[in-house]
Structures are given as C-alpha cells and as structure tokens.
Design a protein around this motif. Structure first.
Motif, short mmCIF file in Angstrom:
data_model
loop_
_atom_site.label_atom_id
_atom_site.label_comp_id
_atom_site.label_asym_id
_atom_site.label_seq_id
_atom_site.Cartn_x
_atom_site.Cartn_y
_atom_site.Cartn_z
N HIS A 106 34.25 18.30 16.52
CA HIS A 106 35.36 18.76 15.69
C HIS A 106 35.78 17.65 14.74
O HIS A 106 35.85 16.49 15.12
CB HIS A 106 36.55 19.16 16.58
N ASN A 107 36.08 18.00 13.49
CA ASN A 107 36.50 17.01 12.50
C ASN A 107 38.02 16.98 12.32
O ASN A 107 38.71 17.96 12.60
CB ASN A 107 35.86 17.31 11.16
N GLU A 108 38.51 15.86 11.85
CA GLU A 108 39.89 15.74 11.39
C GLU A 108 39.84 15.20 9.96
O GLU A 108 38.76 15.13 9.36
CB GLU A 108 40.69 14.86 12.34
N ALA A 109 40.97 14.79 9.40
CA ALA A 109 40.97 14.32 8.02
C ALA A 109 40.31 12.96 7.89
O ALA A 109 39.57 12.69 6.93
CB ALA A 109 42.39 14.28 7.47
N GLY A 110 40.57 12.06 8.86
CA GLY A 110 40.09 10.69 8.75
C GLY A 110 38.58 10.57 8.69
O GLY A 110 38.04 9.78 7.90
N ASP A 111 37.88 11.35 9.51
CA ASP A 111 36.41 11.25 9.51
C ASP A 111 35.78 12.00 8.34
O ASP A 111 34.57 11.91 8.13
CB ASP A 111 35.82 11.72 10.84
N ILE A 112 36.60 12.71 7.57
CA ILE A 112 36.13 13.28 6.31
C ILE A 112 36.36 12.29 5.17
O ILE A 112 35.52 12.10 4.29
CB ILE A 112 36.84 14.62 6.01
N GLN A 113 37.50 11.61 5.20
CA GLN A 113 37.82 10.63 4.16
C GLN A 113 36.92 9.40 4.25
O GLN A 113 36.53 8.83 3.24
CB GLN A 113 39.29 10.21 4.29
N THR A 114 36.58 8.99 5.47
CA THR A 114 35.73 7.82 5.66
C THR A 114 34.29 8.13 5.28
O THR A 114 33.72 9.12 5.75
CB THR A 114 35.79 7.34 7.12
N LYS A 115 33.71 7.32 4.43
CA LYS A 115 32.34 7.55 3.98
C LYS A 115 31.42 6.42 4.49
O LYS A 115 31.77 5.24 4.45
CB LYS A 115 32.28 7.60 2.45
N ILE A 116 30.25 6.84 4.97
CA ILE A 116 29.22 5.91 5.42
C ILE A 116 27.90 6.34 4.80
O ILE A 116 27.47 7.49 4.98
CB ILE A 116 29.10 5.89 6.96
N ALA A 117 27.29 5.42 4.05
CA ALA A 117 26.00 5.71 3.40
C ALA A 117 26.07 6.98 2.55
O ALA A 117 25.13 7.79 2.54
CB ALA A 117 24.90 5.81 4.43
N GLY A 118 27.19 7.16 1.87
CA GLY A 118 27.33 8.29 0.96
C GLY A 118 27.69 9.61 1.61
O GLY A 118 27.79 10.62 0.93
N LYS A 119 27.91 9.60 2.93
CA LYS A 119 28.30 10.82 3.64
C LYS A 119 29.62 10.61 4.35
O LYS A 119 30.05 9.48 4.59
CB LYS A 119 27.23 11.20 4.68
N THR A 120 30.27 11.72 4.73
CA THR A 120 31.45 11.59 5.55
C THR A 120 31.04 11.04 6.92
O THR A 120 29.92 11.26 7.39
CB THR A 120 32.16 12.94 5.75
N ALA A 121 31.97 10.31 7.55
CA ALA A 121 31.68 9.77 8.88
C ALA A 121 31.36 10.89 9.86
O ALA A 121 30.53 10.72 10.77
CB ALA A 121 32.86 8.93 9.37
N TYR A 122 31.99 12.03 9.68
CA TYR A 122 31.75 13.19 10.54
C TYR A 122 30.30 13.65 10.42
O TYR A 122 29.60 13.83 11.43
CB TYR A 122 32.70 14.31 10.14
N GLU A 123 29.82 13.81 9.20
CA GLU A 123 28.44 14.24 9.00
C GLU A 123 27.45 13.16 9.43
O GLU A 123 26.37 13.46 9.94
CB GLU A 123 28.22 14.60 7.53
N HIS A 124 27.83 11.90 9.23
CA HIS A 124 26.95 10.81 9.65
C HIS A 124 26.79 10.82 11.17
O HIS A 124 25.67 10.63 11.68
CB HIS A 124 27.54 9.47 9.19
N LEU A 125 27.89 11.07 11.90
CA LEU A 125 27.78 11.14 13.36
C LEU A 125 26.92 12.31 13.78
O LEU A 125 26.10 12.20 14.71
CB LEU A 125 29.18 11.24 13.98
N LEU A 126 27.04 13.44 13.12
CA LEU A 126 26.18 14.58 13.42
C LEU A 126 24.71 14.23 13.18
O LEU A 126 23.83 14.60 13.96
CB LEU A 126 26.59 15.79 12.58
N ASP A 127 24.45 13.51 12.09
CA ASP A 127 23.07 13.07 11.83
C ASP A 127 22.56 12.20 12.96
O ASP A 127 21.42 12.35 13.42
CB ASP A 127 23.02 12.29 10.52
N LEU A 128 23.40 11.27 13.42
CA LEU A 128 23.00 10.35 14.49
C LEU A 128 22.70 11.10 15.79
O LEU A 128 21.91 10.64 16.61
CB LEU A 128 24.09 9.30 14.73
N CYS A 129 23.35 12.25 15.96
CA CYS A 129 23.14 13.04 17.19
C CYS A 129 21.84 13.86 17.13
O CYS A 129 21.51 14.55 18.11
CB CYS A 129 24.33 13.96 17.43
#
Length: 393
Positions: A135-158
């Motif tokens: 589940h996402n919140e605002a912070g992991d959408i605002q935070t960007k890692i390698a051009g993606k949201t932190a939320y999407e980056h964590l999903l990629d890592l999974c």
C-alpha cells in the motif's frame, strides 16, 4: 461488484463497542471490509487496530453480520515470524490478500532489505493461497529513486512477488496522476483504495467523490480488472454509516451495477398491448436484442453479453474475449453470424469506447473503429457495413 470499506477511518470516527460499530456499517449496506490488524504490540485503540487474537475470536460474529473480510492491512514487527497467526487468520476468514506499507525512511538500502523480507513473506503466504500487497502513502510517491517513485522502486525490488494496492488519493497528493499511475502499473495492481483530497496543501481528505481525484476513471480501471475496490476515508461527520452508504451508491452508479436493483426482462405484444415478464435479475441488464432465427434474447450486464433462451428459461454468458466492458450499444448482424459491441477502452489516461465485432459462436473480437469514442447503432441489411457515432480526429 467488488468494493467495500477500509475500516480505519470509520471505526475511528464512530462511538461504541467495535462489534456495535460493525453492525451499524452492515445495516447501512456495507458488505466487504478491510480491517487493520496487528500481530504484535497494540499501535492504537483496539477497536481501530485489532489484535490478531481478537479477530480470530470474533470472525464468526463478523461473518454473521453479513460482512466479508476481503483483505487485511497487517502491522507486524516481523511478517515471517507472524506467519502462523497470518495463516490462521486467512484460513478462518477466507481472505486472499494481506497488505503492508513502504517503510517511512525510503533509502535504497532500507528498501532493499524490506524487499528481501517482503519476498520471503510473500513466498510463505503463497503456500496457503494468499497474496502480499504493498500500500502506498504520499511520502513514497513524492520520494524518487532512479527516476521512479520509491513505492514503484520497492515493487521492482520485490520482483513480482508482491502486488500493488494503490491508494489513488495519496498518489495524487504525492504529485502523480492517479489514472496514469494505475495504467503504468496495471500488471501488478491487485486492489484499489479510493481516497479524495481537495485543493489545500494539508493532507486532510474530503468525502470520496467530492475532491479532485478522477474517481470515475479509477473505479472503471479496477472494474475492468475485477479487483477489490475499497473506500479509504479518514474523516467523517456525525453519521459515518450514512456517509459511506452515499459513497457506495455513487460508486455503484459509475457502471452497470446498482446495489439493490432488480431488472425485469419483459416481452411486449404490439397488437394486444400485453406485457409478459420473462425473467428478473438482481443486477442491471440493458438493451435486449431478439434473434430472428431462435427464441433467444441478447443483452448486456456488468460489462458482459448474455443470451437468454426463452424455451429453457436459462441464461448463458457469451464469449466476447477481451471485450469485457460492453455497454448498451450492441447490435446483431442481419445474418446473425456476428455481434458488434461498443466496448470501453483505456486511451491516453482516460476511458473511452470503440466498436468491435465478435463471432456469435464466440471468440476474440476484432476492432473496427480506430477512432474514439465510437458508439454502434446499426448494420447494413447485407451485413457488410455498420453505422456508428464517433469522433473524427
């Protein structure tokens, strides 16, 4: 239609014992719920975040109210060590989804370690038929890692082991377009939370459907994939069940699905004026077409096409392939070998309609109107042409 309520906000805004609150929600017509449950120390009021043992002790009472637990937002210091309790909850409730969140400190190293823990837990949950969602919140959408949201980056890592439960309100508040976000993550979205915000800078939600989120498009995205949809609202007035009832009625109105609706399939005798009711349905059906060469009537319902046999009084789902969002603009070809349907499609971040042709015997449809929106209205007498309304680009 698969949509219900995330319980944190409603329970936090209601007075009384937790079972009394649930009974009030059930009386208002709520049928599907997602509670918050902890397998460790209590993180808040027990009537808002339930201890796992409390839930296990009251599953039957909750079910007897007519409430079905579709998923649980679980808080655990260690998911793997909580697996026995999670398995017991899944077996007793029949749910298929547990939900966790992105860690607040979304650095690369923390996300990598979180992904390892979540993947291990997801593998264990899969052994008894349950999926782990993020589940996402605002912070992991605002935070960007390698051009993606932190939320999407964590999903990629999974690596595909963890699905997505997208809260569209937090996506928008975090600076992303919710519909575009859903579209680019379509392959992994398994559940949608409907939250809404106004124009202010403070993260205070407004009643779902009254803010700036394109709720109708988000609803139809989830509907087209037949995945759970949950109202996730934290702030309410004095009548929480009443507010939720209105929101659910609004959601029902977005598609060919209206709660507590009965449709009647009627036949009218044009000479005598007599009306004969053939059948009734606990859902909306639309636009019946009578076949010339058989005692069969076609109609659409909940995005699909059905054939009703008047001789046997039986209904049959037609095979329309990928066209699973058919609306009430559908016409049988004069030779009755093909069925043309107007099907809702996803274009440029929004939903529209195009016309497709499907063999009457069933099969994959073919697109016949590249421009959109397109709405079908008739075939030529020789079945070689059709008339439709459309936007010419």
């Amino acid at each position: 239609m698969k949509f219900g309520v995330q319980l944190y906000g409603p329970l936090n805004n209601m007075q009384g014992e937790v079972l009394e609150k649930l009974a009030a929600l059930a009386k208002a017509g709520i049928t599907e719920i997602e509670p918050c449950v902890t397998t460790g120390p209590i993180l808040g009021p027990e009537d808002v975040i339930w201890p796992a043992d409390w839930l296990l002790a009251h599953v039957e009472e909750i079910r007897d109210m007519g409430l079905r637990i579709v998923s649980i937002h679980v808080f655990a210091e260690n998911l793997v060590q909580s697996m026995d309790k999670l398995k017991a909850i899944a077996e007793k409730t029949g749910l298929k989804q547990f939900v966790v969140k992105t860690p607040e400190n979304s650095t690369e190293s923390i996300l990598q370690q979180t992904a390892l823990n979540y993947m291990k837990a997801a593998d264990m949950l899969e052994t008894f038929g349950v999926r782990l969602l993020l589940h996402n919140e605002a912070g992991d959408i605002q935070t960007k890692i390698a051009g993606k949201t932190a939320y999407e980056h964590l999903l990629d890592l999974c690596m595909g082991k963890v699905g997505a439960q997208v809260d569209v309100g937090w996506v928008q508040f975090g600076g992303e377009d919710p519909v575009a976000f859903l579209k680019r993550n379509a392959a992994r979205v398994q559940s949608v939370h409907h939250k809404d915000f106004g124009a202010g800078r403070e993260p205070i939600d407004v009643p779902v459907g009254t803010g700036n989120v394109n709720l109708a498009a988000c609803f139809r995205f989830a509907q087209s994939r037949d995945i759970p949809q949950l109202v996730d609202q934290e702030h309410f007035g004095s009548d929480v069940p009443g507010e939720l009832q209105k929101i659910c009625q609004m959601l029902n109105g977005f598609a060919q699905n209206r709660k507590d609706t009965v449709s009647f399939l009627n036949v009218y005798d044009v000479k005598t004026g007599a009306v004969r009711t053939v059948a009734s349905f606990d859902r909306v059906i639309e636009a019946p077409n009578w076949l010339k060469n058989s005692d069969t009537i076609l109609y659409n319902a909940e995005g699909h096409m059905y054939a009703y046999d008047l001789n046997t009084n039986t209904e049959r789902l037609l095979d329309t392939g990928s066209c699973d969002q058919c609306n009430n603009d559908h016409v049988v070809s004069p030779d009755e070998t093909e069925l043309a349907v107007s099907h809702v499609t996803f274009d440029n971040g929004d939903f529209t309609s195009r016309v497709y042709i499907v063999p009457m015997k069933g099969g994959e449809p073919r697109l016949v109107t590249p421009n959109s929106p397109s709405f079908l209205h008739g075939w030529s007498p020789d079945s070689t042409e059709m008339a439709y309304c459309g936007l010419h680009l």
